[in-house]
Design an enzyme around this catalytic site. Structure first.
Site, PDB file in Angstrom:
ATOM      1  N   HIS A  72       0.846  -1.201   0.000  1.00 49.84           N
ATOM      2  CA  HIS A  72       0.000   0.000   0.000  1.00 49.84           C
ATOM      3  C   HIS A  72       0.875   1.242   0.000  1.00 49.84           C
ATOM      4  O   HIS A  72       1.699   1.438   0.887  1.00 49.84           O
ATOM      5  CB  HIS A  72      -0.916   0.018   1.221  1.00 49.84           C
ATOM      6  CG  HIS A  72      -2.120  -0.841   1.033  1.00 49.84           C
ATOM      7  ND1 HIS A  72      -3.294  -0.632   1.704  1.00 49.84           N
ATOM      8  CD2 HIS A  72      -2.335  -1.905   0.228  1.00 49.84           C
ATOM      9  CE1 HIS A  72      -4.185  -1.534   1.320  1.00 49.84           C
ATOM     10  NE2 HIS A  72      -3.619  -2.323   0.433  1.00 49.84           N
ATOM     11  N   TYR A 202      -9.772   5.599   6.739  1.00 49.52           N
ATOM     12  CA  TYR A 202     -10.007   5.955   8.143  1.00 49.52           C
ATOM     13  C   TYR A 202     -11.052   7.051   8.146  1.00 49.52           C
ATOM     14  O   TYR A 202     -10.823   8.118   7.559  1.00 49.52           O
ATOM     15  CB  TYR A 202      -8.725   6.491   8.783  1.00 49.52           C
ATOM     16  CG  TYR A 202      -7.686   5.430   9.059  1.00 49.52           C
ATOM     17  CD1 TYR A 202      -7.600   4.838  10.317  1.00 49.52           C
ATOM     18  CD2 TYR A 202      -6.795   5.007   8.075  1.00 49.52           C
ATOM     19  CE1 TYR A 202      -6.643   3.866  10.586  1.00 49.52           C
ATOM     20  CE2 TYR A 202      -5.839   4.029   8.331  1.00 49.52           C
ATOM     21  CZ  TYR A 202      -5.770   3.467   9.589  1.00 49.52           C
ATOM     22  OH  TYR A 202      -4.833   2.503   9.855  1.00 49.52           O
ATOM     23  N   PRO A 294      -5.593   0.182  18.318  1.00 48.37           N
ATOM     24  CA  PRO A 294      -5.195  -0.262  16.975  1.00 48.37           C
ATOM     25  C   PRO A 294      -5.266   0.809  15.884  1.00 48.37           C
ATOM     26  O   PRO A 294      -4.899   0.534  14.742  1.00 48.37           O
ATOM     27  CB  PRO A 294      -6.170  -1.412  16.671  1.00 48.37           C
ATOM     28  CG  PRO A 294      -7.327  -1.203  17.577  1.00 48.37           C
ATOM     29  CD  PRO A 294      -6.824  -0.472  18.776  1.00 48.37           C
ATOM     30  N   LYS A 298      -0.119  -0.213  15.109  1.00 47.03           N
ATOM     31  CA  LYS A 298       1.234  -0.259  15.649  1.00 47.03           C
ATOM     32  C   LYS A 298       1.534  -1.469  16.548  1.00 47.03           C
ATOM     33  O   LYS A 298       2.707  -1.777  16.795  1.00 47.03           O
ATOM     34  CB  LYS A 298       1.517   1.015  16.478  1.00 47.03           C
ATOM     35  CG  LYS A 298       1.644   2.252  15.625  1.00 47.03           C
ATOM     36  CD  LYS A 298       2.972   2.285  14.884  1.00 47.03           C
ATOM     37  CE  LYS A 298       3.016   3.278  13.772  1.00 47.03           C
ATOM     38  NZ  LYS A 298       2.920   2.746  12.438  1.00 47.03           N
ATOM     39  N   TYR A 385       3.053   6.694  10.373  1.00 46.10           N
ATOM     40  CA  TYR A 385       2.227   5.556   9.947  1.00 46.10           C
ATOM     41  C   TYR A 385       3.069   4.443   9.319  1.00 46.10           C
ATOM     42  O   TYR A 385       2.858   3.264   9.589  1.00 46.10           O
ATOM     43  CB  TYR A 385       1.138   6.028   8.965  1.00 46.10           C
ATOM     44  CG  TYR A 385       0.074   4.977   8.747  1.00 46.10           C
ATOM     45  CD1 TYR A 385      -1.000   4.871   9.623  1.00 46.10           C
ATOM     46  CD2 TYR A 385       0.168   4.068   7.710  1.00 46.10           C
ATOM     47  CE1 TYR A 385      -1.957   3.897   9.462  1.00 46.10           C
ATOM     48  CE2 TYR A 385      -0.788   3.085   7.531  1.00 46.10           C
ATOM     49  CZ  TYR A 385      -1.848   3.001   8.408  1.00 46.10           C
ATOM     50  OH  TYR A 385      -2.791   2.014   8.243  1.00 46.10           O
TER      51      TYR A 385
HETATM   52  C1  LIG Z   1      -8.505  -8.433  19.420  1.00 51.64           C
HETATM   53  C2  LIG Z   1      -7.208  -7.771  18.983  1.00 51.64           C
HETATM   54  C3  LIG Z   1      -7.144  -7.051  17.781  1.00 51.64           C
HETATM   55  C4  LIG Z   1      -5.967  -6.443  17.366  1.00 51.64           C
HETATM   56  N1  LIG Z   1      -5.929  -5.740  16.199  1.00 51.64           N
HETATM   57  C5  LIG Z   1      -4.768  -5.134  15.829  1.00 51.64           C
HETATM   58  C6  LIG Z   1      -4.674  -4.389  14.640  1.00 51.64           C
HETATM   59  O1  LIG Z   1      -5.632  -4.243  13.910  1.00 51.64           O
HETATM   60  N2  LIG Z   1      -3.471  -3.805  14.340  1.00 51.64           N
HETATM   61  C7  LIG Z   1      -2.354  -3.950  15.147  1.00 51.64           C
HETATM   62  O2  LIG Z   1      -1.265  -3.457  14.824  1.00 51.64           O
HETATM   63  N3  LIG Z   1      -2.425  -4.659  16.263  1.00 51.64           N
HETATM   64  C8  LIG Z   1      -3.589  -5.245  16.615  1.00 51.64           C
HETATM   65  N4  LIG Z   1      -3.643  -5.959  17.747  1.00 51.64           N
HETATM   66  C9  LIG Z   1      -2.426  -6.061  18.503  1.00 51.64           C
HETATM   67  C10 LIG Z   1      -1.537  -7.170  17.945  1.00 51.64           C
HETATM   68  O3  LIG Z   1      -2.315  -8.270  17.580  1.00 51.64           O
HETATM   69  C11 LIG Z   1      -0.524  -7.514  19.021  1.00 51.64           C
HETATM   70  O4  LIG Z   1       0.253  -6.347  19.246  1.00 51.64           O
HETATM   71  C12 LIG Z   1       0.370  -8.686  18.698  1.00 51.64           C
HETATM   72  O5  LIG Z   1      -0.364  -9.872  18.716  1.00 51.64           O
HETATM   73  C13 LIG Z   1       1.488  -8.777  19.732  1.00 51.64           C
HETATM   74  O6  LIG Z   1       2.154  -9.996  19.581  1.00 51.64           O
HETATM   75  P1  LIG Z   1       2.773 -10.719  20.855  1.00 51.64           P
HETATM   76  O7  LIG Z   1       3.442 -11.936  20.323  1.00 51.64           O
HETATM   77  O8  LIG Z   1       3.584  -9.762  21.641  1.00 51.64           O
HETATM   78  O9  LIG Z   1       1.534 -11.090  21.782  1.00 51.64           O
HETATM   79  P2  LIG Z   1       0.343 -12.138  21.493  1.00 51.64           P
HETATM   80  O10 LIG Z   1       0.007 -12.182  20.063  1.00 51.64           O
HETATM   81  O11 LIG Z   1      -0.726 -11.789  22.478  1.00 51.64           O
HETATM   82  O12 LIG Z   1       0.974 -13.545  21.877  1.00 51.64           O
HETATM   83  C14 LIG Z   1       1.199 -13.906  23.226  1.00 51.64           C
HETATM   84  C15 LIG Z   1       1.191 -15.417  23.296  1.00 51.64           C
HETATM   85  O13 LIG Z   1       1.490 -15.810  24.633  1.00 51.64           O
HETATM   86  C16 LIG Z   1       0.590 -16.840  25.024  1.00 51.64           C
HETATM   87  N5  LIG Z   1       0.497 -16.831  26.499  1.00 51.64           N
HETATM   88  C17 LIG Z   1      -0.203 -15.972  27.273  1.00 51.64           C
HETATM   89  N6  LIG Z   1      -0.041 -16.286  28.569  1.00 51.64           N
HETATM   90  C18 LIG Z   1       0.783 -17.351  28.604  1.00 51.64           C
HETATM   91  C19 LIG Z   1       1.310 -18.151  29.659  1.00 51.64           C
HETATM   92  N7  LIG Z   1       1.014 -17.907  30.946  1.00 51.64           N
HETATM   93  N8  LIG Z   1       2.111 -19.179  29.343  1.00 51.64           N
HETATM   94  C20 LIG Z   1       2.434 -19.465  28.053  1.00 51.64           C
HETATM   95  N9  LIG Z   1       1.938 -18.747  27.008  1.00 51.64           N
HETATM   96  C21 LIG Z   1       1.136 -17.699  27.289  1.00 51.64           C
HETATM   97  C22 LIG Z   1      -0.702 -16.495  24.328  1.00 51.64           C
HETATM   98  O14 LIG Z   1      -1.557 -17.626  24.187  1.00 51.64           O
HETATM   99  C23 LIG Z   1      -0.179 -16.010  22.973  1.00 51.64           C
HETATM  100  O15 LIG Z   1      -0.039 -17.054  22.041  1.00 51.64           O
HETATM  101  C24 LIG Z   1      -4.822  -6.558  18.173  1.00 51.64           C
HETATM  102  C25 LIG Z   1      -4.867  -7.272  19.379  1.00 51.64           C
HETATM  103  C26 LIG Z   1      -6.040  -7.859  19.794  1.00 51.64           C
HETATM  104  C27 LIG Z   1      -6.080  -8.606  21.108  1.00 51.64           C
END
Ligand SMILES: Cc1cc2nc3c(=O)[nH]c(=O)nc-3n(C[C@H](O)[C@H](O)[C@H](O)COP(=O)(O)OP(=O)(O)OC[C@H]3O[C@@H](n4cnc5c(N)ncnc54)[C@H](O)[C@@H]3O)c2cc1C
Length: 394
Positions: A72, A202, A294, A298, A385
């Protein structure tokens, strides 16, 4: 069990870290509380900054993204019945973003790290806590098949998201929490219909914010601002499409293709930062340390920049016994995190309806009008962005 780097969580942060370290010959074990299918089924982010796309290529997990992802070169802002396009390359020296779903990224990383490289991930194994982070041998205590297990590591990476246990294992008197909850959420629909526009829209509207996003040429992701207490059960598919159309300018509203939901969910909007992102040999990355609303796309991208800094710091330790990059990890990562927290807060404030005060709305419209008519305004929006640059280290 023993490993060099124990990772809690197999979301994008944990998998990307494991993959990058594996390619440098560093052993990891991931402990994940959920099943592989459950992790893969989560529908979340979709806009990838160039820095994250480069990291996925470096992790040798970017081939499908480069084939199927959508580049994009701009996005659109709708307000006051107008639709204004922001050209990214023009305002950022050629930078673009990639639209490629978090689910696909997770799938590609799992395939590369687990199926092809034989990386170890223990699924259905919730971590309970981290012990001994102030020693040379921190331990992840976790449960598997009803048994208490222990993984002894050189380092522990807490990549377990907002609800994980890693952050809670940091000494409470050493951690500072910054938090802001917004008085609304996003109701999102995923549907196999072609997107209304080839780039994101947006929309600031008197009824509330709306976002037209996508996952591919045939799969759309749309959101409308909703009440924090709203429930998915209150919305039929038709209600959703009607409300979306009401919040778009007529030329966009008339082109929306509707279809049945594949998924519908409500996301609360929240800013959160835990400082520092390290205690001894326990390091936090991604949502375990920070959450952004969101609006600025980011969250996922910040997870990737944390892993950029952490993987380099760990590699410098094993390669040259350097600890300086580990020592500045929290400070360096947080410097970028806070800028994204600021941008996400600002973009959220500009586009959402906070109250019924007509003055609030006039101020938003004035700022949007200024922004799209000012080269400086467009540049400030575009460079945030597409993503601020990562700091480079010698
Ligand atoms: C509903 C939703 C919508 C989103 N939409 C957007 C968006 O549109 N744009 C954007 O940029 N970001 C978005 N985000 C944010 C983005 O998805 C996250 O920033 C991203 O997933 C971060 O990745 P992570 O690996 O740090 O955490 P996560 O993806 O949360 O992964 C953490 C992992 O740790 C595991 N875990 C948790 N507790 C434990 C434990 N005690 N023991 C072992 N494993 C554990 C979980 O099961 C998970 O698999 C959204 C988040 C959510 C919740």
């Amino acid at each position: 069990m023993r490993t060099q780097v124990g990772i809690i969580g197999s979301g994008p942060s944990g998998l990307l870290l494991a993959r990058l370290l594996h390619l440098q010959g560093i052993d990891t074990v991931i402990i994940e509380s959920r099943s592989r299918d459950y992790v893969l089924g989560r529908i979340r982010a979709g806009v990838i900054e160039q820095g994250m796309a480069d990291m996925l290529r470096q992790a040798q997990a970017g081939e499908r993204m480069d084939r199927e992802g959508l580049i994009h070169e701009g996005s659109n802002i709708a307000f006051d019945g107008r639709l204004e396009r922001l050209d990214f390359p023009k305002h950022t020296n050629g930078k673009v973003v990639m639209v490629y779903g978090q689910t696909e990224i997770t799938y590609d990383l799992m395939k590369a790290h687990i199926d092809e490289a034989g990386g170890i991930v223990h699924y259905d194994a919730p971590a309970v806590r981290v012990e001994g982070s102030d020693t040379d041998a921190p331990r992840i205590i976790y449960e598997q098949n009803g048994q208490r297990m222990e993984l002894i590591c050189d380092f522990v990476a807490g990549c377990d998201g907002y609800h994980g246990v890693a952050r809670q294992s940091l000494p409470a008197d050493k951690i500072k929490i910054f938090e802001r909850t917004y008085p609304f959420g996003w109701l999102g629909i995923l549907s196999d219909v072609p997107p209304v526009n080839k780039e994101l829209i947006y929309a600031n509207h008197e009824r509330g914010f709306a976002l037209c996003s996508m996952r591919s040429h045939t799969r759309s992701r749309y959101y409308v601002q909703c009440d924090t207490n709203d429930k998915v059960d209150n919305w039929t598919d038709d209600d959703f499409w009607d409300e979306l159309r009401r919040r778009l300018p007529p030329e966009a509203a008339d082109s929306v293709t509707t279809g049945p939901r594949l998924e519908m969910s409500i996301t609360p909007l929240h800013s959160f930062v835990a400082e520092p992102m390290r205690s001894g040999r326990l390091f936090l990355a991604g949502d375990a340390a920070h959450i952004v609303p969101p609006t600025g796309a980011k969250g996922l991208n910040l997870a990737a920049s944390d892993i950029y800094y952490l993987s380099r710091a760990i590699l410098a330790y094993y390669k040259d016994r350097r600890t300086d990059l580990l020592d500045i990890y929290s400070e360096t990562a947080l410097s970028r995190v806070w800028k994204a927290i600021r941008f996400s807060w600002w973009y959220t404030s500009l586009l959402h309806k906070f109250d019924d005060d007509p003055m609030s709305r006039r101020l938003q419209i004035a700022e949007l009008d200024y922004l799209v008519n000012s080269g400086a305004g467009r540049t400030a929006l575009a460079e945030n962005y597409v993503g601020l640059p990562y700091e480079k280290f010698e």
